[in-house]
Design an enzyme around this catalytic site. Structure first.
Site, PDB file in Angstrom:
ATOM      1  N   HIS A 319      23.201  -0.364  23.448  1.00  0.00           N
ATOM      2  CA  HIS A 319      22.338  -0.955  22.321  1.00  0.00           C
ATOM      3  C   HIS A 319      21.200  -0.568  22.143  1.00  0.00           C
ATOM      4  CE1 HIS A 319      21.148  -3.375  19.025  1.00  0.00           C
ATOM      5  NE2 HIS A 319      22.793  -3.460  18.679  1.00  0.00           N
ATOM      6  N   ASP A 377      30.468  -5.374  19.893  1.00  0.00           N
ATOM      7  CA  ASP A 377      31.904  -5.013  19.578  1.00  0.00           C
ATOM      8  C   ASP A 377      33.052  -5.017  20.493  1.00  0.00           C
ATOM      9  OD1 ASP A 377      31.184  -4.649  16.944  1.00  0.00           O
ATOM     10  OD2 ASP A 377      30.096  -2.771  17.192  1.00  0.00           O
TER      11      ASP A 377
END
Ligand code: CMC
Length: 442
Positions: A319, A377
């Protein structure tokens, strides 16, 4: 959004930093601004006027693009707060309507405020009947994200002439319309793809229940919404509701900064969300797990992920902001186990594969050194798949959830007195000015 939208504190100048160009004897003093939490920012707004130079930051890795009081992320510590409340507390104690109210208005609603908000939003769940014809223009195998972009963009044609974005009440109604209509639009995209009749919304159901009803009910039979699944959908919606100045939110803000129609701005946000580096990752995780297929093949895929000559990346890992476990992933992980247990599919091979992949990657020096942890996710796709939601709807559900975040940020931007049209500059590396060459001379 309206006069009640809360703004905690104006930034304060904590010090002045001096930037010196020794070669040219140029010196400029820049204020350093402090917010309520997070790193200070150097206010460079006068930099070009005073030095004739721009800053250069492709990918915005060191750039704060907005002042915002909505969401705070501490990526190093793995903290995510909405209006000061931790995502873990919100996921455990609130529902999506509570969180939507919080994002839009700055405070958690009391009971009458919450009931009124949920009622007022539900009032807008139906679509103009004319919109059903838009669906028929798409191929049956169209990706539902493509349909979402088209249909949400088309809403701008239904609400344009009357819309004054400088009127707080009109922005409020627009926000309610979009929050209410997104599940209807998403469910219709799904129904269209499988050739079933569209199912109209039911306002006696809550937001998540109604969404499941529109996805899975058929006119010929009774459909009872499973409360465990409705709670899981609600939690997924909460976990995706907002995430600071990410790519799609920045897209909505940039599109909105020109004064564009908000339905068109949200369609732009959906387009940005679709990419596999952003919201499209939840679908990509499942496709990747299917491709890996078995625990024995994990090392092969890890090697591919580390190979700079191979474009393959481990989807659901890494991320831009989190250099620690994504707090949303921790909640999602627990939720995945609950849902799989409720559905009696806890031995689902893909979940086992995902757990093993997570374990191996978290011990691998490549991932450890780069602080690549599972993100939100990684688990959401597993839950959604277990619930019978097809893969290409995963990112659509992300879009349904993120709509309220986009709207809160769009409203905040319009209310910001320092707001200007977003207009970055560039480092030009093309040809310098040259003489035109006529075609017979080329
Ligand atoms: N697999 C393998 N290597 C990776 C991965 C990955 N998933 N993510 C980053 N890296 C490596 C990258 O190659 C680079 O290595 P090096 O320093 O040797 O060149 C290093 O880690 C830093 O990566 P980056 O590309 O500079 O980081 P970024 O901040 O630009 O990218 C990201 C962030 C999310 C786009 C990226 O981690 C990624 O592509 N992840 C997979 C897609 C994904 O799961 N996206 C969902 C994000 S969370 C949901 C959302 O908010 O939208």
């Amino acid at each position: 959004m309206s006069e009640s939208a809360s703004k905690i504190g104006a930034p304060e100048t904590s010090k002045i930093i001096t930037l010196t160009d020794t070669q040219n004897g140029l010196s400029v003093e820049l204020p350093v601004l402090s917010g309520t939490s997070g790193p200070n920012v150097i206010d460079i707004r006068r930099l070009y006027a005073e030095t004739g130079m721009f800053t250069y930051d492709p990918g915005f890795t060191s750039t704060g693009s907005a002042e915002s009081a909505i969401t705070f992320i501490d990526g190093e510590a793995g903290i995510l707060l909405h209006r000061g409340y931790s995502i873990e507390d919100l996921a455990e104690h609130s529902d999506f309507m509570d969180v939507s109210y919080l994002l839009l208005y700055g405070e958690l609603p009391n009971k009458p405020q919450r009931d009124k908000f949920a009622h007022d939003v539900s009032y807008h769940t139906m679509l103009h009947e004319q919109l059903t014809y838009f669906y028929r223009g798409f191929r049956r195998d169209a990706h539902p994200m493509a349909i979402m972009i088209g249909v949400v963009g088309a809403l701008s044609a239904f609400y344009h002439d009357s819309l004054d974005i400088n009127d707080a009440r009109q922005r409020e109604i627009t926000s309610y319309r979009l929050i209410a209509k997104m599940p209807t639009i998403a469910a219709m995209a799904y129904k269209y793809s499988i050739g079933q009749p569209f199912i109209y919304p039911r306002n006696d159901l809550n937001y998540a229940e109604n969404f499941l009803h529109m996805l899975f009910a058929v006119p010929a039979e009774e459909y009872d919404v499973n409360p465990v699944l409705a709670r899981a959908v609600d939690r997924i919606l909460i976990l995706h509701a907002d995430h600071e100045q990410n790519a799609s939110t920045s897209t909505v803000r940039l599109a909105g900064s020109s004064g564009a129609n908000p339905f068109a701005c949200i369609a732009a946000g959906i387009a940005s969300l679709w990419g596999p580096a952003h919201g499209g990752a939840n679908e990509a995780v499942l496709r990747m797990l299917e491709e890996i297929g078995s625990v024995e093949r994990i090392p092969e895929f890890l090697e591919r992920a580390k190979d700079k000559d191979d474009p393959f990346r481990l989807m659901g890992f890494g991320h831009r902001v989190y250099k620690n476990y994504d707090p949303r992933a921790s909640v999602m992980r627990t939720s995945a186990h609950e849902v799989l247990e409720e559905l009696g599919v806890q031995n689902e091979p893909l979940l086992k594969l995902a757990m093993e992949l997570e374990k191996i990657a978290l011990e691998d020096p490549y991932f450890v050194e780069r602080k690549l942890f599972p993100n939100v996710d990684f688990y959401s796709g597993i839950i959604l798949r277990a619930m019978g939601i097809p893969m290409d709807l995963f990112t659509v559900i992300f879009a349904v959830a993120r709509t309220v975040g986009w709207l809160a940020q769009w409203n905040e931007m319009i209310e910001d007195p320092s707001q200007k049209i977003g207009r970055p500059r560039q480092l030009y590396t093309g040809a310098p000015k040259r003489d035109y060459v006529s075609i017979d001379q080329r």
